[in-house]
Design a protein around this motif. Structure first.
Motif, PDB file in Angstrom:
ATOM      1  N   UNK A  36       0.847  -1.149  -0.073  1.00  0.00           N
ATOM      2  CA  UNK A  36      -0.033   0.014   0.106  1.00  0.00           C
ATOM      3  C   UNK A  36       0.923   1.254  -0.081  1.00  0.00           C
ATOM      4  N   UNK A  37       2.217   1.100   0.642  1.00  0.00           N
ATOM      5  CA  UNK A  37       2.747   2.338   0.835  1.00  0.00           C
ATOM      6  C   UNK A  37       3.303   2.727  -0.558  1.00  0.00           C
ATOM      7  N   UNK A  38       3.698   1.668  -1.306  1.00  0.00           N
ATOM      8  CA  UNK A  38       4.463   1.742  -2.751  1.00  0.00           C
ATOM      9  C   UNK A  38       3.154   2.206  -3.529  1.00  0.00           C
ATOM     10  N   UNK A  39       1.968   1.658  -3.535  1.00  0.00           N
ATOM     11  CA  UNK A  39       1.032   1.928  -4.438  1.00  0.00           C
ATOM     12  C   UNK A  39       0.743   3.383  -4.084  1.00  0.00           C
ATOM     13  N   UNK A  40       0.791   4.059  -2.997  1.00  0.00           N
ATOM     14  CA  UNK A  40       0.320   5.467  -2.385  1.00  0.00           C
ATOM     15  C   UNK A  40       1.321   6.085  -3.511  1.00  0.00           C
ATOM     16  N   UNK A  41       2.578   5.911  -3.351  1.00  0.00           N
ATOM     17  CA  UNK A  41       3.725   6.466  -3.891  1.00  0.00           C
ATOM     18  C   UNK A  41       3.527   6.549  -5.510  1.00  0.00           C
ATOM     19  N   UNK A  42       2.951   5.376  -6.195  1.00  0.00           N
ATOM     20  CA  UNK A  42       2.754   5.295  -7.613  1.00  0.00           C
ATOM     21  C   UNK A  42       1.658   6.328  -7.901  1.00  0.00           C
ATOM     22  N   UNK A  44       0.727   9.207  -6.068  1.00  0.00           N
ATOM     23  CA  UNK A  44       0.967  10.537  -5.770  1.00  0.00           C
ATOM     24  C   UNK A  44       1.834  11.213  -7.198  1.00  0.00           C
ATOM     25  N   UNK A  45       2.584   9.879  -7.558  1.00  0.00           N
ATOM     26  CA  UNK A  45       3.332  10.289  -8.681  1.00  0.00           C
ATOM     27  C   UNK A  45       2.703  10.570  -9.864  1.00  0.00           C
ATOM     28  N   UNK A  46       1.604   9.591 -10.054  1.00  0.00           N
ATOM     29  CA  UNK A  46       0.996   9.714 -11.401  1.00  0.00           C
ATOM     30  C   UNK A  46       0.214  10.965 -11.144  1.00  0.00           C
ATOM     31  N   UNK A  47      -0.360  11.516 -10.181  1.00  0.00           N
ATOM     32  CA  UNK A  47      -1.019  12.815 -10.010  1.00  0.00           C
ATOM     33  C   UNK A  47       0.034  13.872 -10.522  1.00  0.00           C
ATOM     34  N   UNK A  48       1.093  13.901  -9.696  1.00  0.00           N
ATOM     35  CA  UNK A  48       2.063  14.761 -10.310  1.00  0.00           C
ATOM     36  C   UNK A  48       2.542  14.738 -11.606  1.00  0.00           C
ATOM     37  N   UNK A  49       2.295  13.557 -12.334  1.00  0.00           N
ATOM     38  CA  UNK A  49       2.716  13.774 -13.960  1.00  0.00           C
ATOM     39  C   UNK A  49       1.408  13.946 -14.735  1.00  0.00           C
ATOM     40  N   UNK A  50       0.378  14.635 -13.780  1.00  0.00           N
ATOM     41  CA  UNK A  50      -0.749  14.799 -14.639  1.00  0.00           C
ATOM     42  C   UNK A  50      -1.715  14.048 -15.121  1.00  0.00           C
ATOM     43  N   UNK A  55      -3.912   8.003 -10.944  1.00  0.00           N
ATOM     44  CA  UNK A  55      -3.253   8.098  -9.618  1.00  0.00           C
ATOM     45  C   UNK A  55      -4.481   8.301  -8.439  1.00  0.00           C
ATOM     46  N   UNK A  56      -5.521   8.611  -8.847  1.00  0.00           N
ATOM     47  CA  UNK A  56      -6.838   8.622  -7.689  1.00  0.00           C
ATOM     48  C   UNK A  56      -7.361   7.332  -7.558  1.00  0.00           C
ATOM     49  N   UNK A  57      -7.185   6.421  -8.496  1.00  0.00           N
ATOM     50  CA  UNK A  57      -7.559   4.993  -8.135  1.00  0.00           C
ATOM     51  C   UNK A  57      -6.603   4.490  -7.285  1.00  0.00           C
ATOM     52  N   UNK A  58      -5.366   4.705  -7.735  1.00  0.00           N
ATOM     53  CA  UNK A  58      -4.248   3.987  -6.789  1.00  0.00           C
ATOM     54  C   UNK A  58      -4.298   4.393  -5.480  1.00  0.00           C
ATOM     55  N   UNK A  59      -4.340   5.769  -5.039  1.00  0.00           N
ATOM     56  CA  UNK A  59      -4.680   6.143  -3.791  1.00  0.00           C
ATOM     57  C   UNK A  59      -5.872   5.827  -3.084  1.00  0.00           C
ATOM     58  N   UNK A  60      -6.919   5.492  -3.706  1.00  0.00           N
ATOM     59  CA  UNK A  60      -8.055   4.931  -3.037  1.00  0.00           C
ATOM     60  C   UNK A  60      -7.552   3.334  -2.614  1.00  0.00           C
ATOM     61  N   UNK A  61      -6.916   2.526  -3.673  1.00  0.00           N
ATOM     62  CA  UNK A  61      -6.761   1.187  -3.256  1.00  0.00           C
ATOM     63  C   UNK A  61      -5.666   1.316  -2.003  1.00  0.00           C
ATOM     64  N   UNK A  62      -4.638   2.220  -2.048  1.00  0.00           N
ATOM     65  CA  UNK A  62      -3.631   2.151  -1.176  1.00  0.00           C
ATOM     66  C   UNK A  62      -4.020   2.637   0.384  1.00  0.00           C
ATOM     67  N   UNK A  63      -4.895   3.821   0.284  1.00  0.00           N
ATOM     68  CA  UNK A  63      -5.327   4.565   1.376  1.00  0.00           C
ATOM     69  C   UNK A  63      -6.380   3.433   2.227  1.00  0.00           C
ATOM     70  N   UNK A  69      -4.500  -0.587   8.715  1.00  0.00           N
ATOM     71  CA  UNK A  69      -3.375  -0.970   9.437  1.00  0.00           C
ATOM     72  C   UNK A  69      -2.771   0.303  10.105  1.00  0.00           C
ATOM     73  N   UNK A  70      -3.484   1.424  10.299  1.00  0.00           N
ATOM     74  CA  UNK A  70      -3.247   2.515  11.137  1.00  0.00           C
ATOM     75  C   UNK A  70      -1.866   3.397  10.529  1.00  0.00           C
ATOM     76  N   UNK A  71      -1.419   3.105   9.470  1.00  0.00           N
ATOM     77  CA  UNK A  71      -0.402   3.876   8.774  1.00  0.00           C
ATOM     78  C   UNK A  71      -0.739   5.064   8.216  1.00  0.00           C
ATOM     79  N   UNK A  72       0.106   6.065   8.245  1.00  0.00           N
ATOM     80  CA  UNK A  72      -0.018   7.486   7.695  1.00  0.00           C
ATOM     81  C   UNK A  72      -0.266   7.353   6.106  1.00  0.00           C
ATOM     82  N   UNK A  73      -0.791   8.471   5.821  1.00  0.00           N
ATOM     83  CA  UNK A  73      -1.027   8.673   4.336  1.00  0.00           C
ATOM     84  C   UNK A  73       0.038   9.713   3.778  1.00  0.00           C
ATOM     85  N   UNK A  74       1.085   9.313   3.385  1.00  0.00           N
ATOM     86  CA  UNK A  74       2.146  10.084   3.207  1.00  0.00           C
ATOM     87  C   UNK A  74       2.048  10.952   1.793  1.00  0.00           C
ATOM     88  N   UNK A  75       2.755  11.942   1.920  1.00  0.00           N
ATOM     89  CA  UNK A  75       2.532  12.754   0.455  1.00  0.00           C
ATOM     90  C   UNK A  75       3.891  12.392  -0.530  1.00  0.00           C
TER      91      UNK A  75
END
Length: 87
Positions: A36-42, A44-50, A55-63, A69-75
């Motif tokens: 999930x941490x790596x999926x979130x990185x994917x 946010x990077x996709x969103x950064x790349x426009x 990117x939004x679908x990846x964030x939904x899966x990761x978040x 698991x009580x992990x943060x949602x890093x940017x």
């Protein structure tokens, strides 16, 4: 985060960073916090790349996994810039 992905991102090579993140993500157990941490990185990077939709679908899966698991949602800065330590 994979050092190679951080280095590629820092060098402005976003596509290379994305490929390295996806490879690292695919090596994880799907649905695990590490995945999930790596999926979130994917994501946010996709969103950064426009590429907002992908990117939004990846964030939904990761978040969902990170929250369960009580992990943060890093940017993007935290994930690829190394601004703060992650679990």
């Amino acid at each position: 985060m994979p050092a190679a992905a951080r280095a590629a991102f820092a060098a402005g090579e976003e596509r290379a960073a994305l490929a390295r993140l996806r490879n690292a993500r695919d090596a994880q157990v799907p649905g695990s916090p590490g995945w999930a941490l790596l999926e979130r990185a994917v994501g946010v990077l996709l969103i950064h790349m426009l590429r907002e939709v992908e990117g939004t679908f990846a964030l939904e899966r990761a978040d969902a996994v990170l929250d369960a698991h009580g992990w943060p949602r890093p940017d993007l800065e935290t994930l690829l810039g190394g601004a703060a330590p992650l679990p």
